[in-house]
Design a protein around this motif. Structure first.
Motif, PDB file in Angstrom:
ATOM      1  N   ILE A   1       5.514  14.519  -0.736  1.00 47.60           N
ATOM      2  CA  ILE A   1       4.640  13.788   0.180  1.00 47.60           C
ATOM      3  C   ILE A   1       3.283  13.625  -0.497  1.00 47.60           C
ATOM      4  O   ILE A   1       2.717  14.584  -1.023  1.00 47.60           O
ATOM      5  CB  ILE A   1       4.494  14.541   1.510  1.00 47.60           C
ATOM      6  N   ILE A   2       2.744  12.414  -0.456  1.00 47.12           N
ATOM      7  CA  ILE A   2       1.510  12.067  -1.159  1.00 47.12           C
ATOM      8  C   ILE A   2       0.509  11.506  -0.165  1.00 47.12           C
ATOM      9  O   ILE A   2       0.825  10.564   0.575  1.00 47.12           O
ATOM     10  CB  ILE A   2       1.804  11.039  -2.268  1.00 47.12           C
ATOM     11  N   ASP A   3      -0.683  12.089  -0.138  1.00 48.17           N
ATOM     12  CA  ASP A   3      -1.718  11.684   0.813  1.00 48.17           C
ATOM     13  C   ASP A   3      -3.022  11.442   0.060  1.00 48.17           C
ATOM     14  O   ASP A   3      -3.670  12.375  -0.402  1.00 48.17           O
ATOM     15  CB  ASP A   3      -1.903  12.780   1.864  1.00 48.17           C
ATOM     16  N   TYR A   4      -3.387  10.164  -0.063  1.00 45.78           N
ATOM     17  CA  TYR A   4      -4.644   9.812  -0.727  1.00 45.78           C
ATOM     18  C   TYR A   4      -5.701   9.520   0.328  1.00 45.78           C
ATOM     19  O   TYR A   4      -5.475   8.731   1.251  1.00 45.78           O
ATOM     20  CB  TYR A   4      -4.465   8.585  -1.625  1.00 45.78           C
ATOM     21  N   VAL A   5      -6.859  10.169   0.205  1.00 46.53           N
ATOM     22  CA  VAL A   5      -7.975   9.915   1.113  1.00 46.53           C
ATOM     23  C   VAL A   5      -9.149   9.404   0.304  1.00 46.53           C
ATOM     24  O   VAL A   5      -9.502   9.964  -0.736  1.00 46.53           O
ATOM     25  CB  VAL A   5      -8.358  11.175   1.926  1.00 46.53           C
ATOM     26  N   SER A   6      -9.745   8.311   0.770  1.00 46.62           N
ATOM     27  CA  SER A   6     -10.817   7.652   0.033  1.00 46.62           C
ATOM     28  C   SER A   6     -12.196   7.916   0.614  1.00 46.62           C
ATOM     29  O   SER A   6     -13.202   7.545   0.013  1.00 46.62           O
ATOM     30  CB  SER A   6     -10.577   6.137   0.014  1.00 46.62           C
ATOM     31  N   VAL A   7     -12.242   8.543   1.795  1.00 44.67           N
ATOM     32  CA  VAL A   7     -13.509   8.745   2.490  1.00 44.67           C
ATOM     33  C   VAL A   7     -13.710  10.238   2.741  1.00 44.67           C
ATOM     34  O   VAL A   7     -12.793  10.935   3.187  1.00 44.67           O
ATOM     35  CB  VAL A   7     -13.536   7.966   3.828  1.00 44.67           C
ATOM     36  N   ASN A   8     -14.903  10.746   2.481  1.00 44.60           N
ATOM     37  CA  ASN A   8     -15.213  12.152   2.736  1.00 44.60           C
ATOM     38  C   ASN A   8     -15.356  12.381   4.238  1.00 44.60           C
ATOM     39  O   ASN A   8     -16.277  11.862   4.872  1.00 44.60           O
ATOM     40  CB  ASN A   8     -16.513  12.526   2.015  1.00 44.60           C
ATOM     41  N   ASN A   9     -14.440  13.162   4.799  1.00 44.10           N
ATOM     42  CA  ASN A   9     -14.482  13.462   6.232  1.00 44.10           C
ATOM     43  C   ASN A   9     -15.036  14.852   6.515  1.00 44.10           C
ATOM     44  O   ASN A   9     -14.819  15.424   7.565  1.00 44.10           O
ATOM     45  CB  ASN A   9     -13.092  13.315   6.845  1.00 44.10           C
ATOM     46  N   ASN A  10     -15.733  15.418   5.527  1.00 41.01           N
ATOM     47  CA  ASN A  10     -16.538  16.636   5.715  1.00 41.01           C
ATOM     48  C   ASN A  10     -15.730  17.902   5.959  1.00 41.01           C
ATOM     49  O   ASN A  10     -16.230  18.845   6.549  1.00 41.01           O
ATOM     50  CB  ASN A  10     -17.548  16.440   6.860  1.00 41.01           C
ATOM     51  N   SER A  11     -14.494  17.931   5.521  1.00 38.10           N
ATOM     52  CA  SER A  11     -13.705  19.155   5.586  1.00 38.10           C
ATOM     53  C   SER A  11     -12.824  19.233   4.354  1.00 38.10           C
ATOM     54  O   SER A  11     -12.138  18.270   4.029  1.00 38.10           O
ATOM     55  CB  SER A  11     -12.837  19.185   6.842  1.00 38.10           C
ATOM     56  N   PRO A  12     -12.821  20.357   3.653  1.00 38.80           N
ATOM     57  CA  PRO A  12     -12.012  20.474   2.438  1.00 38.80           C
ATOM     58  C   PRO A  12     -10.593  20.949   2.690  1.00 38.80           C
ATOM     59  O   PRO A  12      -9.841  21.155   1.746  1.00 38.80           O
ATOM     60  CB  PRO A  12     -12.787  21.511   1.627  1.00 38.80           C
ATOM     61  N   TYR A  13     -10.196  21.176   3.940  1.00 40.04           N
ATOM     62  CA  TYR A  13      -8.872  21.734   4.215  1.00 40.04           C
ATOM     63  C   TYR A  13      -7.774  20.707   3.965  1.00 40.04           C
ATOM     64  O   TYR A  13      -7.834  19.591   4.455  1.00 40.04           O
ATOM     65  CB  TYR A  13      -8.769  22.190   5.673  1.00 40.04           C
ATOM     66  N   ARG A  14      -6.755  21.122   3.215  1.00 41.58           N
ATOM     67  CA  ARG A  14      -5.552  20.313   3.070  1.00 41.58           C
ATOM     68  C   ARG A  14      -4.362  21.249   3.212  1.00 41.58           C
ATOM     69  O   ARG A  14      -4.425  22.416   2.857  1.00 41.58           O
ATOM     70  CB  ARG A  14      -5.507  19.618   1.708  1.00 41.58           C
ATOM     71  N   GLY A  15      -3.271  20.749   3.724  1.00 43.57           N
ATOM     72  CA  GLY A  15      -2.095  21.578   3.896  1.00 43.57           C
ATOM     73  C   GLY A  15      -1.092  20.907   4.797  1.00 43.57           C
ATOM     74  O   GLY A  15      -1.058  19.682   4.907  1.00 43.57           O
ATOM     75  N   ILE A  16      -0.262  21.718   5.451  1.00 45.36           N
ATOM     76  CA  ILE A  16       0.772  21.182   6.328  1.00 45.36           C
ATOM     77  C   ILE A  16       0.844  22.010   7.606  1.00 45.36           C
ATOM     78  O   ILE A  16       0.277  23.102   7.696  1.00 45.36           O
ATOM     79  CB  ILE A  16       2.152  21.150   5.652  1.00 45.36           C
ATOM     80  N   ALA A  17       1.581  21.479   8.571  1.00 48.59           N
ATOM     81  CA  ALA A  17       1.875  22.204   9.808  1.00 48.59           C
ATOM     82  C   ALA A  17       3.154  21.648  10.403  1.00 48.59           C
ATOM     83  O   ALA A  17       3.462  20.459  10.240  1.00 48.59           O
ATOM     84  CB  ALA A  17       0.737  22.071  10.809  1.00 48.59           C
ATOM     85  N   LEU A  18       3.888  22.495  11.080  1.00 47.50           N
ATOM     86  CA  LEU A  18       4.943  21.994  11.943  1.00 47.50           C
ATOM     87  C   LEU A  18       4.230  21.315  13.115  1.00 47.50           C
ATOM     88  O   LEU A  18       3.417  21.942  13.790  1.00 47.50           O
ATOM     89  CB  LEU A  18       5.824  23.138  12.427  1.00 47.50           C
ATOM     90  N   SER A  19       4.482  20.039  13.310  1.00 49.53           N
ATOM     91  CA  SER A  19       3.758  19.292  14.345  1.00 49.53           C
ATOM     92  C   SER A  19       4.732  18.440  15.131  1.00 49.53           C
ATOM     93  O   SER A  19       5.886  18.258  14.732  1.00 49.53           O
ATOM     94  CB  SER A  19       2.670  18.415  13.717  1.00 49.53           C
ATOM     95  N   ASP A  20       4.239  17.894  16.234  1.00 49.70           N
ATOM     96  CA  ASP A  20       5.048  16.918  16.956  1.00 49.70           C
ATOM     97  C   ASP A  20       4.824  15.536  16.335  1.00 49.70           C
ATOM     98  O   ASP A  20       4.082  15.389  15.355  1.00 49.70           O
ATOM     99  CB  ASP A  20       4.757  16.952  18.454  1.00 49.70           C
ATOM    100  N   ILE A  21       5.422  14.527  16.901  1.00 51.99           N
ATOM    101  CA  ILE A  21       5.356  13.184  16.337  1.00 51.99           C
ATOM    102  C   ILE A  21       3.940  12.620  16.338  1.00 51.99           C
ATOM    103  O   ILE A  21       3.594  11.755  15.535  1.00 51.99           O
ATOM    104  CB  ILE A  21       6.325  12.229  17.076  1.00 51.99           C
ATOM    105  N   ASP A  22       3.074  13.145  17.208  1.00 51.81           N
ATOM    106  CA  ASP A  22       1.698  12.670  17.314  1.00 51.81           C
ATOM    107  C   ASP A  22       0.711  13.468  16.477  1.00 51.81           C
ATOM    108  O   ASP A  22      -0.487  13.217  16.522  1.00 51.81           O
ATOM    109  CB  ASP A  22       1.256  12.685  18.778  1.00 51.81           C
ATOM    110  N   GLY A  23       1.187  14.461  15.724  1.00 51.99           N
ATOM    111  CA  GLY A  23       0.306  15.236  14.868  1.00 51.99           C
ATOM    112  C   GLY A  23      -0.325  16.434  15.532  1.00 51.99           C
ATOM    113  O   GLY A  23      -1.290  16.993  15.013  1.00 51.99           O
TER     114      GLY A  23
END
Length: 193
Positions: free
Chosen positions: A127-149
């Motif tokens: 899975i590849i996630d590119y972010v182009s805008v600084n949203n002021n949080s350095p956290y990246r990772g995963i979670a078991l989530s529902d369809i809405d996140g």
């Protein structure tokens, strides 16, 4: 199937523990367990980690690193649960884009992010996630989530699980081949022929 060179630019995996997820932050309400060496990873070793929801509560695992923009990638394999949330660097909830294993598509993509995947043998996806805008949080990772996140949703059954391996964070706009780390960021030199 012709032989070819893979020539890549210099890049650094900023995630200091790319396979040892016990070194990552996880929820503190004991609703999640991590079991190392649970399935064969894309490198052929029995070294991927099972992430399983064992009680009601949050289900995230995350790592901080210096870059707030760039590309995050991780190898994920379906266990018995359909969705995986990809942690975005945002401080607002829900903070996940969502990959659907069953449809091989992204059910949710948050703004300023470009999501894609590469399919590997034996049920693995990078899975590849590119972010182009600084949203002021350095956290990246995963979670078991529902369809809405939403990671604390009552709709996520207890004992839901997936497998993970090989996390990478780079300052580029695209991922390069996997660079293993174990305690420090590792740089691969530019390659030439």
């Amino acid at each position: 199937n012709c032989p070819h060179y893979l020539l890549e630019p210099a890049s650094t995996n900023l995630i200091t523990y790319s396979e040892d997820f016990s070194q990552w932050d996880k929820n503190t309400d004991n609703s999640l367990t991590l079991t190392p060496n649970s399935a064969t990873s894309p490198d052929g070793s029995l070294n991927s980690t099972k992430i399983e929801k064992v009680a009601a509560g949050y289900s995230y695992i995350r790592k901080t690193y210096a870059a707030s923009t760039g590309v995050f990638s991780i190898f994920i394999k379906k266990g018995n649960y359909r969705y995986i949330g990809i942690r975005n660097n945002t401080l607002t909830a829900p903070s996940y884009s969502v990959f659907d294993f069953d449809t091989e598509s992204f059910a949710k993509v948050l703004s300023n992010h470009t999501l894609s995947f590469v399919k590997y043998p034996n049920g693995w996806y990078r899975i590849i996630d590119y972010v182009s805008v600084n949203n002021n949080s350095p956290y990246r990772g995963i979670a078991l989530s529902d369809i809405d996140g939403n990671e604390s949703s009552g709709g996520i059954p207890i004992n839901s699980f997936v497998y993970m391996w090989g996390a990478q964070g780079e300052t580029l706009s695209y991922p390069t081949s996997y660079i293993p780390t174990n305690g420090t960021a590792i740089t691969r030199a530019a390659e030439t022929a």
